[in-house]
Design a protein around this motif. Structure first.
Motif, short mmCIF file in Angstrom:
data_model
loop_
_atom_site.label_atom_id
_atom_site.label_comp_id
_atom_site.label_asym_id
_atom_site.label_seq_id
_atom_site.Cartn_x
_atom_site.Cartn_y
_atom_site.Cartn_z
N HIS A 214 63.00 34.50 86.58
CA HIS A 214 62.48 33.25 87.09
C HIS A 214 63.57 32.31 87.11
CE1 HIS A 214 61.26 28.96 87.37
NE2 HIS A 214 60.23 29.49 88.20
N GLN A 215 64.50 31.92 88.07
CA GLN A 215 65.74 31.37 88.27
C GLN A 215 65.57 30.17 88.80
OE1 GLN A 215 68.96 33.99 89.50
NE2 GLN A 215 70.45 32.63 88.91
N SER A 216 66.20 28.99 88.18
CA SER A 216 66.33 27.73 89.05
C SER A 216 67.78 27.78 89.51
CB SER A 216 66.44 26.64 87.92
OG SER A 216 66.77 25.42 88.59
N GLY A 217 67.71 27.36 90.87
CA GLY A 217 69.10 27.26 91.53
C GLY A 217 69.80 25.83 91.44
N GLY A 218 69.00 24.97 90.79
CA GLY A 218 69.57 23.49 90.85
C GLY A 218 68.96 22.59 91.60
N GLY A 219 69.53 21.48 92.12
CA GLY A 219 68.99 20.50 93.06
C GLY A 219 69.04 20.97 94.36
N ILE A 220 67.96 20.57 95.11
CA ILE A 220 68.09 20.73 96.77
C ILE A 220 69.29 20.16 97.41
CG2 ILE A 220 66.88 20.59 98.86
CD1 ILE A 220 64.18 20.97 97.21
N THR A 221 69.95 20.52 98.02
CA THR A 221 71.31 20.27 98.64
C THR A 221 70.99 19.57 100.01
OG1 THR A 221 71.86 22.15 99.97
CG2 THR A 221 72.75 21.94 97.59
N PRO A 222 71.86 18.60 100.25
CA PRO A 222 71.76 17.91 101.66
C PRO A 222 71.47 18.89 102.92
CG PRO A 222 73.39 16.62 100.46
CD PRO A 222 73.05 18.02 99.71
N ALA A 223 72.09 20.10 102.83
CA ALA A 223 72.13 21.11 103.87
C ALA A 223 70.70 21.62 103.79
CB ALA A 223 73.21 21.96 103.78
N MET A 224 70.17 22.02 102.51
CA MET A 224 68.78 22.47 102.43
C MET A 224 68.03 21.67 103.05
SD MET A 224 68.87 24.31 98.80
CE MET A 224 70.34 25.54 98.25
N LEU A 225 67.89 20.48 102.53
CA LEU A 225 67.06 19.20 102.89
C LEU A 225 66.84 19.07 104.48
CD1 LEU A 225 64.82 17.28 101.70
CD2 LEU A 225 66.72 15.62 101.80
N ARG A 226 67.91 19.35 105.11
CA ARG A 226 67.99 19.37 106.58
C ARG A 226 67.32 20.37 107.09
NH1 ARG A 226 70.87 22.14 109.98
NH2 ARG A 226 72.54 22.74 108.18
N VAL A 227 67.27 21.66 106.69
CA VAL A 227 66.61 22.56 107.39
C VAL A 227 65.10 22.59 106.80
CG1 VAL A 227 66.47 25.35 106.98
CG2 VAL A 227 68.75 24.17 107.05
N LEU A 228 64.81 22.26 105.59
CA LEU A 228 63.43 21.95 105.22
C LEU A 228 62.62 21.00 106.27
CD1 LEU A 228 64.09 21.76 101.30
CD2 LEU A 228 62.47 23.47 102.50
N ARG A 229 63.46 19.97 106.45
CA ARG A 229 62.80 19.08 107.50
C ARG A 229 62.69 19.64 108.78
NH1 ARG A 229 66.35 13.95 105.45
NH2 ARG A 229 65.11 13.17 103.77
N GLN A 230 63.62 20.47 109.42
CA GLN A 230 63.52 21.11 110.49
C GLN A 230 62.22 22.16 110.51
OE1 GLN A 230 67.36 22.92 110.70
NE2 GLN A 230 68.16 21.09 111.97
N ILE A 231 62.13 22.59 109.43
CA ILE A 231 60.72 23.75 109.20
C ILE A 231 59.65 22.95 109.46
CG2 ILE A 231 59.51 25.14 107.61
CD1 ILE A 231 62.45 26.34 106.93
N ASP A 232 59.70 21.72 108.63
CA ASP A 232 58.32 20.92 108.73
C ASP A 232 58.24 20.33 109.90
OD1 ASP A 232 56.34 20.12 107.06
OD2 ASP A 232 57.31 18.54 106.15
N ASP A 233 59.09 19.82 110.63
CA ASP A 233 58.85 19.31 112.17
C ASP A 233 59.51 20.17 113.20
OD1 ASP A 233 57.81 16.97 110.79
OD2 ASP A 233 59.86 16.45 110.27
N ALA A 234 59.02 21.62 113.39
CA ALA A 234 59.50 22.22 113.99
C ALA A 234 59.12 22.00 115.45
CB ALA A 234 59.01 23.92 113.98
N PRO A 235 60.10 22.22 116.64
CA PRO A 235 59.94 21.54 117.98
C PRO A 235 59.40 22.98 118.39
CG PRO A 235 62.25 22.09 117.79
CD PRO A 235 61.62 22.18 116.55
#
Length: 252
Positions: A168-189
């Motif tokens: 079980h490995q922590s990768g650290g904080g969610i980066t701005p690039a990751m957050l952008r993709v996460l939002r695109q997944i959440d609001d997929a067109p």
């Protein structure tokens, strides 16, 4: 806090169910579920892709403390998890490869491979939790088997051993690039097949970002791990030469 088994927890939720909706979205490839019961209200969206890769978006409000004993199957896949809000505590007594207890928190991302274990997950009343979870089999990683050098050491170790180690490995904080993709997944067109293609591409992009950050973390901790074996040998040879020169009395 007394723990319920998954079966007992599901029975309790069913007995105290206030509202439940489960339906396929108009895209036809994802399943959406909404439930409200005495423990809380939850929204789950589940999408299945090729190669047995799966995406789950889960969010909910916790009404009361929960402690649930779960069992992982022997053939459990790899799991990539991005915690957008909330947190929960996990107890895993007796598993030598990982801590007896740890916390997964909002703003962090994790990678784990924990087959064939029992664990207790604990949630706190009043918390609002949102996470995006991706799971995929080891065979999916093996399709990249000729290009393993760029993968994190943890992932490489899963492919070169007959009995892969748990982790079980922590990768650290969610980066701005990751957050952008996460939002695109959440609001997929899009819709239909195009939407499914879009979501799968974003899941792959998210995994690439996570794997790269894990590899960078390893290089920061173990700088030599990024060097080829022959380069590491040269570093050690240079070190030995310097030590011998420091021991030479003619230098003083």
């Amino acid at each position: 806090m007394e723990s319920l088994t998954e079966v007992e927890f599901d029975e309790w939720c069913h007995e105290t169910l206030v509202k439940e909706e489960t339906y396929c979205d108009r895209n036809g490839f994802d399943v959406i579920s909404r439930r409200q019961h005495s423990f809380g209200e939850h929204y789950t969206r589940f999408v299945e892709f090729r190669s047995e890769m799966e995406l789950e978006i889960w969010e909910g409000n916790i009404y009361r403390d929960e402690s649930v004993l779960g069992q992982h199957e022997e053939l459990m896949p790899l799991v990539s998890k991005f915690y957008l809000s909330g947190s929960h505590h996990v107890l895993t007594p007796g598993i030598k490869e990982i801590p007896d207890d740890y916390v997964e928190s909002g703003g962090q991302h994790y990678l784990l491979y924990l087959p064939n274990i029992d664990e207790i997950e604990q949630w706190s009343a009043g918390d609002r939790v949102k996470q995006i979870r991706i799971q995929f089999p080891l065979d999916w990683l093996r399709t990249y088997s000729k290009e393993l050098d760029s993968l994190p050491i943890t992932l490489r170790s899963l492919l070169d051993r007959p009995n892969p180690p748990r982790f079980h490995q922590s990768g650290g904080g969610i980066t701005p690039a990751m957050l952008r993709v996460l939002r695109q997944i959440d609001d997929a067109p899009y819709s239909g097949a195009i939407k499914r293609i879009y979501l799968e591409s974003k899941v792959l992009e998210l995994l690439a970002l996570q794997f790269n950050q894990l590899a960078e973390n390893e290089r920061a901790i173990h700088p030599l791990s990024s060097l080829k074996p022959v380069e590491i040998d040269r570093v050690y040879q240079a070190r030995d030469i310097l030590i011998k020169q420091l021991d030479d009395p003619h230098l003083y």
